[in-house]
Design an enzyme around this catalytic site. Structure first.
Site, short mmCIF file in Angstrom:
data_model
loop_
_atom_site.label_atom_id
_atom_site.label_comp_id
_atom_site.label_asym_id
_atom_site.label_seq_id
_atom_site.Cartn_x
_atom_site.Cartn_y
_atom_site.Cartn_z
N MET A 68 0.83 -1.20 0.00
CA MET A 68 0.00 0.00 0.00
C MET A 68 0.87 1.25 0.00
SD MET A 68 -3.28 -0.81 -0.06
CE MET A 68 -4.31 0.38 0.77
N CYS A 69 0.25 2.34 -0.29
CA CYS A 69 0.99 3.58 -0.48
C CYS A 69 0.30 4.66 0.32
CB CYS A 69 0.98 3.96 -1.94
SG CYS A 69 1.45 2.59 -3.01
N GLU A 70 0.88 5.82 0.28
CA GLU A 70 0.24 6.96 0.94
C GLU A 70 -0.01 8.05 -0.09
OE1 GLU A 70 -0.04 7.78 4.53
OE2 GLU A 70 0.73 5.89 5.31
N ASN A 107 -3.67 4.64 -4.69
CA ASN A 107 -3.29 3.79 -3.56
C ASN A 107 -4.19 2.57 -3.61
OD1 ASN A 107 -4.62 2.97 -0.99
ND2 ASN A 107 -2.98 4.09 0.01
#
Lengths: 266, 266
Positions: free
Chosen positions: B1-3, B108
């Site tokens: 996952m990312c921000e 995301n």
């Protein structure tokens, strides 16, 4: 008028030395105070920096000068505005995607109003420069002629040359164009290039008090070509492109030259 | 996952404070070590920075943190790779031109293989991420449905919402998308926002030892909205978007909310 700077190399190479010289022309030794930009390919990716401030005062330009970003293909531009106001969207280099490649473009010169009669199909300018319009037209032409990326580089190059000739008929059109591995340089009035390879020697910038001994910076197999509006060093032999000449560089090597006469003979 | 991090404001505003918090999550307080990027609109122009290095160590990220770039619309992303290797062309945000506007996109989440069955028409990915593929499909859909820029924002927003819903059916799809003046936030699993306006107070970052008194930084008419994967401050009231919700921000104000049910009722 503006200043162009391009690089094509066979190993990831930083452009700090040449960029130092170019930067000085952005409001320092030259009148090109209306912004600057640079795009570095890294694989198919592009790292780009744009700044409507004069490059000689720009903190981002300072970072690039000090912080070596290595690349096989670089296009940079410092601007003295003629058509289009001084703002970010008018700052070269311009970028568009075609065939899953990011194409980077910078232009030096000025094209007359007839340019805006050329029909745009796929790409539309974001800003108001003649340069970005020309790029949108050129890339749209390539896309129409070659819906898929052609294997035949000679055919692609020949077509790009024909389009550049059409643009040159509308004014002054010096251009750098790259898709990541290919770097096209087209000359209308002023563009010079230089290939550095072993045995490497020393080079001294005209615009900055800086000398580099490339022998210490390189390996014997490195080939690095620099293309600029005007020679950046005063102790090396630069070659001026002829008016109407297109050169394709790949891996630092000039792969193909097309001249105005060659097209006329087609 | 990312921000994800986005900003929409009615006056040019720097994002240094929020970016400081986000940066720490890029290999500092968070696991997102696989690059970061940020795009700032300035008029219709975009200034973008991409770096496949962790943001907490990046010298360019440091420059942005210290060097206030003011903008009405910002999209930023730090990455923890799932689909696609760690390289520059896989680094968000992605950009493409439509209607003479540069659209910026960050995602995301993760989408399943069915994504790659969605047909691409105009735009092709340069890298190998599911995110860029989704963006190319989405923008191609918009272009096909609206060959010219529509005056009717409700119709455009509704269409974008429908496309986002299609993508959400393929996995996790949190998205930020902007054309310069409009900023769309779409939530699949996790996205929160916060609007700061007078009377301004103090805000304290969760991830960095930093407190800002916005009262000293702003004028009474300023409206600034920040959108982030997770709240960045611990002393302000953030609103979580619902799954399937699209919010359109302009000039810092949430102009329009579309929820999953609203679409079902169409």
């Amino acid at each position: 008028m503006c200043e162009l700077l391009g690089m094509s190399a066979n190993v990831p190479t930083d452009i700090c030395f040449s960029f130092s010289g170019l930067m000085q022309r952005g409001g320092g030794t030259g009148p090109h105070r209306d912004g600057w930009g640079i795009a570095f390919y890294e694989g198919k990716g592009v790292r780009s920096f744009h700044d409507p401030e004069p490059s000689c005062q720009s903190r981002i330009a300072q970072l690039i000068k000090e912080h070596p970003i290595k690349s096989l293909s670089v296009i940079s531009h410092i601007r003295q505005a003629n058509v289009g106001s001084v703002c970010l969207e008018n700052t070269h280099p311009f970028m568009r995607e075609l065939w899953g490649y990011t194409w980077v473009f910078a232009h030096n010169g000025q094209l007359d109003k007839g340019l805006f009669d050329l029909p745009l199909n796929f790409y539309k300018p974001v800003g108001s420069t003649d340069s970005e319009y020309a790029f949108c037209w050129l890339l749209g032409q390539i896309r129409e002629r070659f819906p898929e990326r052609p294997e035949d580089l000679a055919a692609l190059s020949d077509f790009i040359h024909q389009c550049c000739e059409q643009l040159r008929a509308l004014g002054v059109y010096n251009m750098l164009l790259s898709d990541s591995s290919l770097l096209y340089a087209y000359c209308s009035s002023k563009l010079s290039w230089l290939t550095r390879r072993a045995p490497f020697g020393e080079a001294t910038l005209m615009d900055d008090e800086l000398t580099v001994d490339f022998c210490k910076e390189t390996t014997p197999n490195d080939i690095v070509t620099v293309i600029a509006t005007e020679p950046l060093t005063d102790n090396e032999q630069w070659t001026a492109l002829q008016s109407g000449e297109l050169v394709l560089f790949r891996d630092g090597v000039d792969q193909l030259h097309l001249t105005s006469n060659a097209v006329a003979a087609d």
